[in-house]
Design a protein around this motif. Sequence first.
Motif, short mmCIF file in Angstrom:
data_model
loop_
_atom_site.label_atom_id
_atom_site.label_comp_id
_atom_site.label_asym_id
_atom_site.label_seq_id
_atom_site.Cartn_x
_atom_site.Cartn_y
_atom_site.Cartn_z
N MET A 246 0.84 -1.20 0.00
CA MET A 246 0.00 0.00 0.00
C MET A 246 0.87 1.26 0.00
N TYR A 247 1.97 1.21 0.74
CA TYR A 247 2.86 2.37 0.83
C TYR A 247 3.75 2.48 -0.42
N ALA A 248 4.31 1.36 -0.86
CA ALA A 248 5.30 1.40 -1.93
C ALA A 248 4.69 1.43 -3.33
N ASP A 249 3.42 1.03 -3.45
CA ASP A 249 2.82 0.92 -4.78
C ASP A 249 1.40 1.48 -4.79
N PRO A 250 1.22 2.78 -4.48
CA PRO A 250 -0.13 3.37 -4.42
C PRO A 250 -0.77 3.45 -5.80
N VAL A 251 -2.09 3.28 -5.84
CA VAL A 251 -2.78 3.28 -7.14
C VAL A 251 -3.22 4.68 -7.57
N ASN A 252 -3.29 5.62 -6.62
CA ASN A 252 -3.70 6.98 -6.97
C ASN A 252 -3.14 7.98 -5.96
N ALA B 159 5.95 7.17 -20.04
CA ALA B 159 4.91 8.04 -20.59
C ALA B 159 5.49 9.40 -20.99
N GLN B 160 4.72 10.14 -21.75
CA GLN B 160 5.11 11.48 -22.16
C GLN B 160 3.97 12.43 -21.83
N GLY B 161 4.29 13.72 -21.68
CA GLY B 161 3.25 14.72 -21.44
C GLY B 161 3.21 15.19 -20.00
N LYS B 162 2.19 15.98 -19.68
CA LYS B 162 2.07 16.59 -18.35
C LYS B 162 1.65 15.55 -17.31
N VAL B 163 2.30 15.62 -16.16
CA VAL B 163 2.04 14.67 -15.09
C VAL B 163 2.13 15.38 -13.75
N ARG B 164 1.66 14.68 -12.71
CA ARG B 164 1.89 15.12 -11.34
C ARG B 164 2.83 14.10 -10.72
N PHE C 271 1.46 10.48 -11.70
CA PHE C 271 0.00 10.43 -11.67
C PHE C 271 -0.58 11.31 -12.77
N ASP C 272 -1.74 10.88 -13.27
CA ASP C 272 -2.47 11.71 -14.22
C ASP C 272 -2.92 12.98 -13.50
N PRO C 273 -2.62 14.17 -14.01
CA PRO C 273 -2.97 15.40 -13.29
C PRO C 273 -4.47 15.66 -13.19
N VAL C 274 -5.27 14.98 -14.01
CA VAL C 274 -6.72 15.18 -13.98
C VAL C 274 -7.42 14.10 -13.15
N THR C 275 -7.17 12.84 -13.47
CA THR C 275 -7.85 11.75 -12.77
C THR C 275 -7.13 11.35 -11.47
N GLU C 276 -5.89 11.74 -11.32
CA GLU C 276 -5.04 11.42 -10.17
C GLU C 276 -4.75 9.93 -10.03
N THR C 277 -4.98 9.15 -11.07
CA THR C 277 -4.62 7.73 -11.06
C THR C 277 -3.15 7.57 -11.42
N ARG C 278 -2.57 6.50 -10.95
CA ARG C 278 -1.15 6.22 -11.19
C ARG C 278 -0.95 5.84 -12.65
N LEU C 279 0.10 6.39 -13.25
CA LEU C 279 0.43 6.07 -14.64
C LEU C 279 1.42 4.91 -14.69
#
Length: 355
Positions: free
Chosen positions: A231-237, A275-280, A347-355
């Motif tokens: 849970m700590y090392a591999d968060p999904v969002n 991945a490419q593009g804007k991220v968080r 993370f996706d800056p809109v959905t906040e899901t892990r890329l």
Amino acid sequence: MVNRMEVKLRGLTKRFGKTTAVNGIDVTFQDGKLTGLLGPSGCGKSTTLYMIAGLESVTEGDIFFGSRDVTTLMPEKRNIGLVFQNYALYPHMSVEENIAFPLTNRKHPETGRRCTRAECRQAVEEIAQLVQIEDLLKRKPGQLSGGQQQRVAIARALVKQPDVLLLDEPLSNLDARLRMEMRSEIRRIQQESKVTTIFVTHDQEEAMSITDEIVLMRQGSVQQVAPPHAMYADPVNCFAASFMGNPPISYVDAELRDGWAVLSDGLRLPCGAKAQGKVRIGIRPEAWSIGGDIPVELTSVEMRGQDQVVGFRLSGHEIRAILDAEQEARPGQRLDLRLRENRCYCFDPVTETRL
């Protein structure tokens, strides 16, 4: 000594008027394991526990103990043990009487006969030994400390050999020292009894320290189910990443280019993402170490024994890092830091899901 039972929730939903407290969750609590129901206040974790216990009705969905559908059964028909925040001990009864109370009118499921006085006493003595309160049996609850009262409440919940043990924030009324002590005791008792246990808490350190698995909830929905380390090392969002860890994870806005996270001022951080593009970018505080090519100026320093938590800014973002306290830091000091890629998440800056 105690029954063992897998607990399955399928599409479990609870509505209070127009408010959905629990929203169609699917979770399996493993047989003989201690699982933490974790999340902020109001996320639906206690409501979920009360539906499992039968104290709250189910709006939609099903609850199974093994293959047995208990969704509409009354609490006394579910064979559960339940420990509340305030322990709910009877002040006029001795510890022995409090523990024995669930056995008083209980009939044996196979023979249909009630427990004899000798059988009750033996059961009480066995469970008192498990929770290490055998020398307190003649005392009244008012003569006990908070930790001792909690042990009595757990003993009372376990004495009838429940299929499932449910703990609703059982450490919240204890001081910091007792909380740490009782964490270990709850873990020991659960491991020795092997009873399937569901432990509600809002404290991520508490959940990380004693559970086999964590069910992380937010706004009535399950965000992630995983063992504590995963849970700590591999968060999904972003929510899972932010909720786990102290100090919390820091974030920077960036653009991914060929495995590098490029910040607004041109600073490049190693990321390793394809991945490419804007991220968080989420950066764990332990990802930093002294001796690299990322220049920073410290804005704050907080000593924590062998470690020190330092604050600084990157491209306008507040960052916190854990550094070794051997090299004492001070506000205003300039350091060159190194960043470990395996403690950075995209993370996706809109959905906040892990890329």
